[in-house]
Design an enzyme around this catalytic site. Structure first.
Site, mmCIF file in Angstrom:
data_model
loop_
_atom_site.group_PDB
_atom_site.id
_atom_site.type_symbol
_atom_site.label_atom_id
_atom_site.label_comp_id
_atom_site.label_asym_id
_atom_site.label_seq_id
_atom_site.Cartn_x
_atom_site.Cartn_y
_atom_site.Cartn_z
ATOM 1 N N ASP A 143 8.242 12.448 -23.072
ATOM 2 C CA ASP A 143 8.723 13.752 -22.634
ATOM 3 C C ASP A 143 7.811 14.716 -22.331
ATOM 4 O O ASP A 143 8.125 15.985 -21.946
ATOM 5 C CB ASP A 143 9.882 14.307 -23.857
ATOM 6 N N SER A 144 6.460 14.617 -22.301
ATOM 7 C CA SER A 144 5.607 15.173 -21.598
ATOM 8 C C SER A 144 5.812 15.432 -20.157
ATOM 9 O O SER A 144 5.353 16.303 -19.614
ATOM 10 C CB SER A 144 4.172 14.685 -21.669
ATOM 11 N N LYS B 86 10.865 5.922 -28.610
ATOM 12 C CA LYS B 86 9.675 6.612 -29.470
ATOM 13 C C LYS B 86 10.740 8.102 -29.830
ATOM 14 O O LYS B 86 10.959 8.588 -29.112
ATOM 15 C CB LYS B 86 8.329 6.889 -28.830
ATOM 16 N N GLU C 126 10.097 11.603 -32.696
ATOM 17 C CA GLU C 126 9.055 12.366 -33.371
ATOM 18 C C GLU C 126 9.273 12.698 -34.966
ATOM 19 O O GLU C 126 10.583 12.665 -35.094
ATOM 20 C CB GLU C 126 8.696 13.795 -32.677
ATOM 21 N N GLU D 193 -1.032 12.206 -33.182
ATOM 22 C CA GLU D 193 -1.330 13.040 -32.205
ATOM 23 C C GLU D 193 -2.100 14.351 -33.111
ATOM 24 O O GLU D 193 -1.611 14.875 -33.854
ATOM 25 C CB GLU D 193 -0.306 13.721 -31.521
ATOM 26 N N ASP E 69 10.492 7.963 -24.552
ATOM 27 C CA ASP E 69 10.759 9.064 -25.522
ATOM 28 C C ASP E 69 12.133 9.587 -25.605
ATOM 29 O O ASP E 69 13.100 9.655 -24.535
ATOM 30 C CB ASP E 69 9.999 10.333 -25.033
HETATM 31 O O1 KIV Z 1 5.259 12.877 -24.468
HETATM 32 C C1 KIV Z 1 4.050 12.166 -24.429
HETATM 33 O O2 KIV Z 1 3.541 11.891 -23.415
HETATM 34 C C2 KIV Z 1 3.857 11.790 -25.830
HETATM 35 C C3 KIV Z 1 2.288 11.375 -25.613
HETATM 36 C C4 KIV Z 1 1.447 12.755 -25.666
HETATM 37 C C5 KIV Z 1 2.015 10.705 -27.188
HETATM 38 O O3 KIV Z 1 4.697 11.878 -26.608
#
Ligand code: KIV
Length: 275
Positions: free
Chosen positions: A44-45, A113, A115, A182, A83
């Site tokens: 989600d970056s 993924k 969090e 992280e 994510d």
């Molecule tokens: O969103 C992302 O790119 C991430 C990484 C920084 C692990 O969660």
């Protein structure tokens, strides 16, 4: 060779390091896949590096599905992990399972993924029970940035370190197949890595994790809004791209581009008949 959750288990057992990088589109995914990365994270970056938001909070399920499916089409061998965006799994277990399902069915992911620690274990358990592999994410979890008060290293006090170790054990117990750590001090990440049977994937967590992940724009020097200390720049594509863009502008303005070899031809007799 196709990478799956089994690849992650084997790597942990054999002590071989896992490699993961982010991607958000087909062409980049193809390049990463051809380079031989084990896993591609549709992070989600993308909120920061693709969509230009200040943080990951505004990222939607539709964003993740759109970019996830593009990456999946370019990744033949890498395990594609997508994510779960902010508020797609926090509200209820049912919503979490439903949204994880969408990331697999519509986003074409191989895993999701999310969090968080103990508070998201019911969601991890339910998603795994639905047949979807889950990667956990602990330490600096960017969706909680407003709680942390910024991008801050986590686990620095005894209490915080103990909480992080407990959280790692809990997400493993809930069924996560791997966990991203992280912005965690290296020694703490090493301890967690030794404690767990599942692989740890570090980003700003030192050299003793079972694998590493980076945002590809960071490692290629393509994103300059902020650069965390843990980023190693493997190339400066940002400068190369700007040089190429400037050359293009100059050549178009001067008429040097397109040259003859970039143009199509037609028989002169055809043109003559047009006069
Ligand atoms: O969103 C992302 O790119 C991430 C990484 C920084 C692990 O969660």
């Amino acid at each position: 060779m196709k990478n799956t959750v089994i690849t992650f288990q084997k790597a942990k057992a054999e002590g071989t390091k896992l490699t993961m990088l982010t991607a958000y589109d087909y062409s980049t995914a193809k390049l990463l896949d051809e380079a031989g990365v084990n896993s591609i994270l549709v992070g989600d970056s993308l909120g920061n590096v693709i969509l230009g938001y200040e943080d990951t909070i505004p990222v939607t399920m539709e964003d993740m599905i759109h970019h996830g499916a593009a990456v999946a089409r370019g990744a033949k061998n890498a395990l594609v992990v997508i994510d779960m965006p902010f508020m797609s799994y926090q509200v209820s277990v049912e919503e979490a399972v439903y949204n994880a399902g969408r990331l697999m069915k519509e986003g074409l992911g191989g895993a999701v993924k999310l969090e968080g620690g103990e508070e998201v274990c019911p969601q991890i358990r339910a998603i795994v029970n639905a047949g979807i592999p889950v990667m956990a994410h602990l330490g600096l979890t960017p969706q909680s940035i407003h709680i942390f008060g910024g991008h801050k290293v986590q686990g620095k006090t005894e209490a915080a370190a103990k909480k992080l170790i407990e959280a790692a054990k809990k997400v493993q117990e809930a069924g996560a197949f791997a966990v991203v750590l992280e912005a965690v001090p290296s020694k703490l990440a090493e301890m967690i890595t030794k404690e767990l049977a599942i692989p740890t994937i570090g980003i700003g967590a030192g050299n003793n994790c079972d694998g590493q992940v980076l945002v590809y724009q960071d490692m290629l020097g393509m994103f300059s809004d902020f650069t965390p200390k843990f980023v190693k720049r493997y190339a400066n594509l940002g400068e190369l791209m700007k040089t190429a863009f400037r050359t293009y502008i100059e050549e178009v303005q001067s008429g040097a581009f397109p040259a003859e070899e970039h143009a199509y031809t037609v028989d002169d007799s055809v043109i003559e008949k047009l006069y």
